[in-house]
Write a protein that holds these residues in place. Sequence first.
Motif, short mmCIF file in Angstrom:
data_model
loop_
_atom_site.label_atom_id
_atom_site.label_comp_id
_atom_site.label_asym_id
_atom_site.label_seq_id
_atom_site.Cartn_x
_atom_site.Cartn_y
_atom_site.Cartn_z
N THR A 1 21.15 -57.69 -12.57
CA THR A 1 19.14 -57.57 -12.60
C THR A 1 18.34 -56.59 -11.58
O THR A 1 19.55 -56.31 -10.54
N ASN B 1 17.88 -59.69 -15.84
CA ASN B 1 16.61 -59.74 -15.90
C ASN B 1 16.05 -58.47 -14.41
O ASN B 1 16.59 -58.04 -13.68
N GLY C 1 20.49 -61.72 -13.50
CA GLY C 1 21.19 -61.88 -15.16
C GLY C 1 22.48 -61.54 -15.24
O GLY C 1 23.20 -61.76 -14.35
#
Lengths: 151, 159
Positions: free
Chosen positions: A54, A84, A50
Amino acid sequence: MTAGVWIVLAALIVALAVGGARRLTDGRAKAVAADRLPRLDGARLGADLGAEATLVQFSSSVCAPCRATHSLLAELTGSRAGINHIDLDAETRLDLVQQFGITRTPTVLLLDAGGAVRHRMVGPARRPDVMDALDQVTGRSADRPTRPANN
Amino acid sequence: MSSTTRAATTPELIDPRGQRFAAAVTSVLLALVLILGPALGLPVLIVQTLAFGAGSILGLKYQPWGWIFRTAVRPRLGAPRELEDARPPRFAQTVGLIFGLAALLGAVAGLPVLFYLATGFALVAALLNAIFDFCLGCEIYLLGKRLLGDGADTSRATT
């Protein structure tokens, strides 16, 4: 009393102690010591990091609480762009399991924008812990529903 | 954004409360086995080991305590909040079967230490499952994989 009765009592005490300790510590976000932050990148993980953070989740097929942790993390990352969630099958990524000393599933590693492992959560993830850790890593408290601060 | 690298499968789903119920019955029976000892407790141990074997080898549908839950208890409770993957509890039944067989061997071969140890460990696992919803066998699974596996990136076929 017979040996069997003592073993029943011992088993009960062990189960209560292990279960109680787990209940207290499971899913707590633990910050990784700043002097040694291991790194992970998208190529190694097989998915993009991300832009801001993440969440790398280690799951396995014989793990009932992994589903709930997956849903929670998917929900939290779904509402925040730049973060993410990567859910790995620990069995097929024993290289990462060994490197990071993963002993249980689910275990969640929180990476910052640069891929450094900043927090580690062993056991079923807890919503407030994940949110606090994300806020620390991204340096903001966006998208948090309005609610009184609780500490 | 969320991504999964696991193979997309549609696993068999079960009511998680059935598992807790089965673990509670198992805990009571294993405690009974320990209290009765290797001689008197043997019939109960055989029954419980057969139950583990049915759940492990035939599937959770055939686990007798789970069957009692479905036919006698669940109709009074209504539908569960969510369903659960059947693979973790089935693996736990396999771990139970191994401990049950070890305890049987201890009882039959006159090795009381083996009998008490194996039954005691199985009781701890069943209690953790019944009281805290923790699946001890499922965690040992990953540790076993770590010890046996060499870290090769092999995709396991799912059954």
